[in-house]
Design a protein around this motif. Structure first.
Motif, PDB file in Angstrom:
ATOM      1  N   SER A 138      11.977 -22.918  -5.324  1.00  0.00           N
ATOM      2  CA  SER A 138      13.402 -22.056  -5.183  1.00  0.00           C
ATOM      3  C   SER A 138      13.104 -20.508  -5.888  1.00  0.00           C
ATOM      4  O   SER A 138      13.977 -19.815  -6.203  1.00  0.00           O
ATOM      5  CB  SER A 138      14.579 -22.712  -5.747  1.00  0.00           C
ATOM      6  N   SER A 139      11.967 -20.619  -6.478  1.00  0.00           N
ATOM      7  CA  SER A 139      11.786 -19.185  -7.393  1.00  0.00           C
ATOM      8  C   SER A 139      10.434 -18.745  -6.976  1.00  0.00           C
ATOM      9  O   SER A 139       9.665 -19.218  -6.379  1.00  0.00           O
ATOM     10  CB  SER A 139      11.585 -19.434  -8.918  1.00  0.00           C
ATOM     11  N   ASP A 140      10.285 -17.078  -7.136  1.00  0.00           N
ATOM     12  CA  ASP A 140       9.249 -16.527  -6.936  1.00  0.00           C
ATOM     13  C   ASP A 140       8.371 -16.490  -8.209  1.00  0.00           C
ATOM     14  O   ASP A 140       8.768 -15.394  -9.002  1.00  0.00           O
ATOM     15  CB  ASP A 140       9.555 -15.248  -6.113  1.00  0.00           C
ATOM     16  N   ALA A 141       7.831 -17.343  -8.419  1.00  0.00           N
ATOM     17  CA  ALA A 141       7.363 -17.241  -9.938  1.00  0.00           C
ATOM     18  C   ALA A 141       6.652 -15.885 -10.569  1.00  0.00           C
ATOM     19  O   ALA A 141       6.783 -15.348 -11.535  1.00  0.00           O
ATOM     20  CB  ALA A 141       6.175 -18.468 -10.452  1.00  0.00           C
ATOM     21  N   VAL A 142       5.741 -15.656  -9.541  1.00  0.00           N
ATOM     22  CA  VAL A 142       4.680 -14.361  -9.951  1.00  0.00           C
ATOM     23  C   VAL A 142       5.750 -12.938 -10.274  1.00  0.00           C
ATOM     24  O   VAL A 142       5.715 -12.468 -11.188  1.00  0.00           O
ATOM     25  CB  VAL A 142       3.750 -13.944  -9.046  1.00  0.00           C
ATOM     26  N   GLU A 143       6.555 -12.756  -8.942  1.00  0.00           N
ATOM     27  CA  GLU A 143       7.585 -11.515  -9.142  1.00  0.00           C
ATOM     28  C   GLU A 143       8.546 -11.688 -10.699  1.00  0.00           C
ATOM     29  O   GLU A 143       8.721 -11.081 -11.185  1.00  0.00           O
ATOM     30  CB  GLU A 143       8.478 -11.486  -7.925  1.00  0.00           C
ATOM     31  N   GLY A 267     -12.461 -15.416 -20.764  1.00  0.00           N
ATOM     32  CA  GLY A 267     -11.047 -15.432 -21.228  1.00  0.00           C
ATOM     33  C   GLY A 267     -10.682 -13.988 -21.247  1.00  0.00           C
ATOM     34  O   GLY A 267      -9.234 -13.742 -21.603  1.00  0.00           O
ATOM     35  N   ASP A 268     -11.191 -13.089 -20.887  1.00  0.00           N
ATOM     36  CA  ASP A 268     -10.568 -11.664 -20.808  1.00  0.00           C
ATOM     37  C   ASP A 268     -10.193 -11.433 -19.296  1.00  0.00           C
ATOM     38  O   ASP A 268      -9.984 -10.251 -19.027  1.00  0.00           O
ATOM     39  CB  ASP A 268     -11.668 -10.693 -21.099  1.00  0.00           C
ATOM     40  N   PHE A 269     -10.225 -12.493 -18.372  1.00  0.00           N
ATOM     41  CA  PHE A 269      -9.985 -12.407 -17.082  1.00  0.00           C
ATOM     42  C   PHE A 269      -8.576 -12.996 -16.831  1.00  0.00           C
ATOM     43  O   PHE A 269      -8.521 -14.278 -17.108  1.00  0.00           O
ATOM     44  CB  PHE A 269     -11.287 -12.612 -16.190  1.00  0.00           C
ATOM     45  N   LEU A 270      -7.927 -12.451 -15.605  1.00  0.00           N
ATOM     46  CA  LEU A 270      -6.839 -13.449 -15.024  1.00  0.00           C
ATOM     47  C   LEU A 270      -7.565 -13.724 -13.948  1.00  0.00           C
ATOM     48  O   LEU A 270      -7.845 -12.889 -12.841  1.00  0.00           O
ATOM     49  CB  LEU A 270      -5.618 -12.477 -14.637  1.00  0.00           C
ATOM     50  N   ILE A 271      -7.765 -15.193 -13.524  1.00  0.00           N
ATOM     51  CA  ILE A 271      -8.511 -15.723 -12.342  1.00  0.00           C
ATOM     52  C   ILE A 271      -7.708 -15.820 -11.276  1.00  0.00           C
ATOM     53  O   ILE A 271      -6.574 -16.351 -11.398  1.00  0.00           O
ATOM     54  CB  ILE A 271      -9.166 -17.100 -12.737  1.00  0.00           C
ATOM     55  N   ARG A 272      -8.030 -15.546 -10.168  1.00  0.00           N
ATOM     56  CA  ARG A 272      -7.491 -15.643  -8.853  1.00  0.00           C
ATOM     57  C   ARG A 272      -8.314 -16.006  -7.730  1.00  0.00           C
ATOM     58  O   ARG A 272      -9.612 -15.822  -7.736  1.00  0.00           O
ATOM     59  CB  ARG A 272      -6.814 -14.098  -8.253  1.00  0.00           C
ATOM     60  N   GLY A 287      -5.752 -13.731  -3.909  1.00  0.00           N
ATOM     61  CA  GLY A 287      -4.357 -14.313  -4.320  1.00  0.00           C
ATOM     62  C   GLY A 287      -3.559 -13.429  -5.315  1.00  0.00           C
ATOM     63  O   GLY A 287      -3.021 -14.293  -6.137  1.00  0.00           O
ATOM     64  N   ASP A 288      -3.642 -12.178  -5.241  1.00  0.00           N
ATOM     65  CA  ASP A 288      -2.869 -11.292  -6.126  1.00  0.00           C
ATOM     66  C   ASP A 288      -2.769  -9.953  -5.405  1.00  0.00           C
ATOM     67  O   ASP A 288      -3.544  -9.825  -4.925  1.00  0.00           O
ATOM     68  CB  ASP A 288      -3.658 -11.546  -7.553  1.00  0.00           C
ATOM     69  N   LEU A 289      -1.938  -9.174  -6.036  1.00  0.00           N
ATOM     70  CA  LEU A 289      -2.013  -7.824  -5.612  1.00  0.00           C
ATOM     71  C   LEU A 289      -3.000  -6.928  -6.453  1.00  0.00           C
ATOM     72  O   LEU A 289      -3.100  -7.235  -7.739  1.00  0.00           O
ATOM     73  CB  LEU A 289      -0.425  -7.083  -5.829  1.00  0.00           C
ATOM     74  N   VAL A 290      -3.801  -6.266  -5.869  1.00  0.00           N
ATOM     75  CA  VAL A 290      -4.991  -5.479  -6.509  1.00  0.00           C
ATOM     76  C   VAL A 290      -4.745  -3.885  -6.034  1.00  0.00           C
ATOM     77  O   VAL A 290      -4.032  -3.488  -5.107  1.00  0.00           O
ATOM     78  CB  VAL A 290      -6.183  -5.928  -6.012  1.00  0.00           C
ATOM     79  N   ARG A 291      -5.523  -3.147  -6.991  1.00  0.00           N
ATOM     80  CA  ARG A 291      -5.486  -1.613  -6.542  1.00  0.00           C
ATOM     81  C   ARG A 291      -6.785  -0.961  -7.083  1.00  0.00           C
ATOM     82  O   ARG A 291      -7.447  -1.515  -7.902  1.00  0.00           O
ATOM     83  CB  ARG A 291      -4.143  -1.254  -7.352  1.00  0.00           C
ATOM     84  N   SER A 292      -6.603   0.051  -6.646  1.00  0.00           N
ATOM     85  CA  SER A 292      -8.184   0.809  -7.067  1.00  0.00           C
ATOM     86  C   SER A 292      -8.152   1.125  -8.489  1.00  0.00           C
ATOM     87  O   SER A 292      -7.145   1.375  -8.989  1.00  0.00           O
ATOM     88  CB  SER A 292      -8.253   2.175  -6.176  1.00  0.00           C
ATOM     89  N   GLY A 293      -9.159   1.064  -9.317  1.00  0.00           N
ATOM     90  CA  GLY A 293      -9.279   1.484 -10.528  1.00  0.00           C
ATOM     91  C   GLY A 293      -9.428   0.122 -11.420  1.00  0.00           C
ATOM     92  O   GLY A 293      -9.787   0.295 -12.575  1.00  0.00           O
TER      93      GLY A 293
END
Length: 370
Positions: A138-143, A267-272, A287-293
């Motif tokens: 019932s929740s959008d955890a990431v958002e 440990g410096d990374f968010l794993i997806r 499995g995540d939103l990504v962007r240039s840069g």
């Protein structure tokens, strides 16, 4: 400030409850308990829907928060194969505690910092930290967690998604005496307390960090000017045989958390997860939103890496805070860990106690970690 934890595998809540209270009171004495963090298997709620409220009353806890778990973690044991019940109790002088419950209907009322600060009803100037638990259906955890973090930019936010159910209404959240089946529950802690995160994702970088040069939503079209699938295919034959074997099972992508660092380590990374590919264009879906840069690096994972990663991060926390070791722990582990991954039970709580303990600890195996 004092903490105590208790753990029971008594299947009948009428027997488990007095055991928990007795164990907590043997450590804390008769003094008032400010906060109880509770995790239990849903079988207890089916046997007695009021068991959480009865525990709070028996403990005399001023506030209570928690959720159900498919597996329950005590201060020494991880119980994955039978119902269990755990509680971490805290006496927190000079700490303000504010509890809140947020649902999808609440979030639909608006957006932005102002809405979340209104829903939480805590002044950002009080420098709160948050412990939160969500119902996954019932929740959008990431958002929601991103929105909470944006509303309280300086806050540490820790927690997990409740587990133990396969459909909506089966996973439960606890807030004082209430048992809830939707949304998010949280406690804001401000004052003489610090929440520290040790986030062990169990992955090891392979290859080199690379910059995303073209992306759209969750699809990476270029890494350092090349098709990401080509980058990966060029990398794999250069790896040691052991890493090539791991990569055949699963390759992950790590997104750098702090772009201002000069060097990036485990440990410096968010794993997806990599969730799809286009063999024609060479693009990869993540499995995540990504962007240039953004800086990313491919990763592999196995039981040995996960164990080494957890040990290293716990040791680093002690080294960074030599005069302020952790006084207690809430251990939120992934459902994919435990005996199924390590081949033996009690690994993660054993590491916590070996390196950072002995300390009171409680937790559960979650549908996702925050």
């Amino acid at each position: 400030m004092k903490f105590a934890s208790a753990f029971s595998t008594q299947p009948d809540p009428a027997h488990a409850l007095p055991d928990l209270v007795r164990e907590i009171r043997s450590e804390l004495g008769p003094e008032k308990i400010d906060l109880a963090v509770v995790h239990l298997h849903r079988d207890y709620l089916e046997a007695d829907p009021e068991c959480v409220a009865k525990l709070r009353q028996a403990l005399g806890a001023r506030r209570l928060i928690g959720c159900t778990g498919a597996g329950i973690i005590g201060d020494r044991l991880e119980c994955e194969d039978q119902p269990a019940w755990t509680v971490l109790a805290a006496q927190l002088p000079d700490v303000a505690l504010d509890l809140f419950h947020i649902t999808a209907a609440d979030v639909a009322e608006g957006e932005g910092k102002a809405l979340w600060q209104f829903l939480v009803d805590v002044d950002p100037e009080s420098a709160p930290n948050f412990l939160v638990f969500l119902e996954p259906f019932s929740s959008d955890a990431v958002e929601w967690i991103n929105a909470l973090g944006a509303a309280y930019e300086a806050a540490t936010v820790l927690g997990g998604l409740s587990s133990g159910g396969r459909q909506a209404g089966e996973c439960r959240l606890f807030l004082d005496d209430a048992v809830l089946d939707e949304g998010l529950v949280g406690v804001a802690l401000a004052g003489n307390v610090e929440l520290r995160a040790v986030v062990s994702q169990g992955c090891r970088p392979i290859g080199q960090p690379l910059t995303i040069t073209r992306a759209d939503h969750n699809v990476i079209h270029e890494l350092a000017g090349q098709a990401p699938l080509k980058v990966l295919n060029d990398l794999l034959p250069k790896l040691p045989a052991s890493d090539q074997k791991l990569a055949q099972t699963a390759v992950f992508l790590g997104r750098v958390v702090n772009e201002y660092q000069d060097e990036f380590e485990r440990g410096d990374f968010l794993i997806r997860q990599l969730i799809g590919l286009d063999s024609k264009s060479g693009s990869l879906a993540v499995g995540d939103l990504v962007r240039s840069g953004q800086t990313v690096q491919f990763q592999v994972r196995d039981a040995g890496t996960a164990a080494e990663d957890l040990d290293a991060l716990l040791a680093r926390d002690l080294a960074v805070h030599p005069n302020a070791p952790a006084r207690a722990a809430v251990l939120i582990s992934c459902l994919g860990r435990g005996a199924g991954m390590y081949g033996q039970p009690n690994h993660d709580i054993g590491a916590v106690q070996k390196i950072g303990g002995p300390i009171p600890a409680a937790g559960f195996f979650a549908n996702g970690e925050i």
